[in-house]
Design an enzyme around this catalytic site. Structure first.
Site, PDB file in Angstrom:
ATOM      1  N   LYS A  54      23.749  -6.250  -6.702  1.00  0.00           N
ATOM      2  CA  LYS A  54      25.216  -6.537  -7.178  1.00  0.00           C
ATOM      3  C   LYS A  54      26.234  -6.109  -6.263  1.00  0.00           C
ATOM      4  CE  LYS A  54      23.648  -6.118 -12.145  1.00  0.00           C
ATOM      5  NZ  LYS A  54      23.670  -5.377 -13.144  1.00  0.00           N
TER       6      LYS A  54
ATOM      7  N   ARG B 255       0.983  -1.301   0.041  1.00  0.00           N
ATOM      8  CA  ARG B 255       0.090  -0.075  -0.061  1.00  0.00           C
ATOM      9  C   ARG B 255       0.898   1.219  -0.090  1.00  0.00           C
ATOM     10  NH1 ARG B 255      -2.934  -3.373   3.588  1.00  0.00           N
ATOM     11  NH2 ARG B 255      -1.049  -4.845   3.185  1.00  0.00           N
ATOM     12  N   THR B 256       1.912   1.394   0.704  1.00  0.00           N
ATOM     13  CA  THR B 256       2.785   2.474   0.852  1.00  0.00           C
ATOM     14  C   THR B 256       3.158   2.836  -0.692  1.00  0.00           C
ATOM     15  OG1 THR B 256       3.127   2.167   2.999  1.00  0.00           O
ATOM     16  CG2 THR B 256       4.610   3.837   2.015  1.00  0.00           C
TER      17      THR B 256
ATOM     18  N   ARG C 279      12.099   3.881   1.463  1.00  0.00           N
ATOM     19  CA  ARG C 279      11.930   2.759   2.426  1.00  0.00           C
ATOM     20  C   ARG C 279      12.929   2.147   2.879  1.00  0.00           C
ATOM     21  NH1 ARG C 279       6.411  -0.796   3.406  1.00  0.00           N
ATOM     22  NH2 ARG C 279       6.101   1.072   4.283  1.00  0.00           N
TER      23      ARG C 279
ATOM     24  N   HIS D   1       7.527   6.255  10.463  1.00  0.00           N
ATOM     25  CA  HIS D   1       6.580   6.070   9.232  1.00  0.00           C
ATOM     26  C   HIS D   1       5.838   7.510   9.322  1.00  0.00           C
ATOM     27  CE1 HIS D   1       4.641   4.769   5.876  1.00  0.00           C
ATOM     28  NE2 HIS D   1       4.422   3.456   6.249  1.00  0.00           N
TER      29      HIS D   1
END
Ligand code: NCD
Length: 328
Positions: free
Chosen positions: A82, A54-55, A104, A132
């Site tokens: 990598k 959702r975010t 995030r 958040h």
């Protein structure tokens, strides 16, 4: 406001201004053509080092509805896999002439570090167990609506919000405590002692281990809203746990957790009819929340998702267009 890194960065006026801007943005959800022009020509990169449904999608929709170009970069499939360092990845993305980074990351503090490396605007979409802020804003937006204060500048003064569950691993709890206090609400955190973080006595809230006493209003006064939090298995076992995997060390069994701290149908009956139940999602049904609570009339879960788009539009608008007044 240059970046949005912490709910604690917002004073009352700024927080209410974002919520009021979000009110105007929300009108777009009922329109057939969901597009406004203010961020035309701006580029936003969603840089996600952790899973999200959702975010990430609501930041993407928010940017697109404001006419920005939005690009998603996830750690899986990027040069991070990598062996590239966080700084090199971030500087590479930022060098492409972007206007905002929505980040995030699983390390607390990583997003603030990133904000120190780049010239563009940075929004914290969740950093480890730390913060958040847009989740706290969308929760406040939802609470304002459910508790009757739908007009501009309505606030949550003197409302009693109870937050229940895995507080130790929750960035949602910390951001909510900070923002709700700024908006004048009273917060009680309820969790088993093992899931209350060290130092919680310094947070601007009360705490309890007794969910029934709190929900019935006997312990900390009448309850205006309840927010259930996910048991964050992937942050347990020293970070070696996996979502959906076993819970080790924080409580004896899932059954015992559900009995002590789950929002069961019986506990739901302790709440007044109009007391909303929030959950940031994803939900563990049967563990922290019953289906009766998640799907019942008190549930504000899908309202929270809808509010997420409007609040993120408001944040991106205020960071990138910089104006207070929105014409929708
Ligand atoms: C929260 C998160 O990622 O911190 N979810 C979300 O953003 N909707 C809470 C959680 O994962 O439990």
């Amino acid at each position: 406001m240059r970046h949005l890194l912490s709910a604690g960065d917002l004073d009352r006026d700024e927080a209410l201004a974002i919520l009021d801007t979000a009110e105007r943005m929300h009108a777009l959800q009922d329109r057939e053509v969901k597009k406004l022009p203010p961020l035309r020509g701006r580029t936003i990169v969603n840089l996600f080092f952790e899973d999200s449904t959702r975010t990430r999608s609501s930041f993407e929709i928010a940017g697109k509805w404001l006419s920005a170009d939005v690009i998603n970069v996830s750690a899986k499939g990027s040069s991070v896999s990598k062996g590239e360092s966080l700084r090199d990845t971030v500087l590479t993305v930022a060098a492409m002439g972007i206007d905002a980074l929505v980040v995030r990351h699983n390390a607390s503090g990583a997003v603030a570090r990133i904000a120190g490396w780049v010239d563009c605007r940075v929004v914290n979409a969740g950093d480890g167990t730390h913060e958040h802020p847009t989740q706290a804003l969308l929760d406040a937006y939802t609470l304002r609506h459910r508790l009757g204060g739908t007009g501009d500048a309505a606030d949550l003064a003197d409302r009693h919000i109870v937050i229940v569950g895995d507080i130790t691993h929750s960035r949602v709890a910390r951001s909510n405590v900070l923002l709700l206090r700024t908006l004048g609400a009273r917060v009680t955190l309820v969790a088993p002692p093992t899931l209350l973080p060290a130092g919680v006595h310094c947070w601007p809230c009360e705490t309890s281990w007794d969910l029934d006493a709190v929900l019935s209003g006997k312990a900390h006064g009448d309850v205006d809203a309840v927010m259930m939090l996910r048991v964050q298995r992937e942050r347990m076992s020293g970070g070696q746990g996996v979502a959906g995997g076993p819970v080790v060390g924080f409580f004896p069994t899932e059954r015992e957790y559900a009995i002590g701290y789950g929002l069961s149908p019986e506990r739901l009956d302790l709440l007044g009819e109009s007391v909303p139940v929030l959950h940031p999602g994803p939900m563990n049904r049967g563990l922290e929340i019953s289906s009766a609570a998640a799907d019942g009339v008190r549930s504000a879960v899908l309202d929270q998702v809808r509010a997420g788009v409007s609040v993120r539009m408001a944040v991106l608008y205020r960071l990138l267009a910089g104006a207070d007044e929105v014409t929708v």
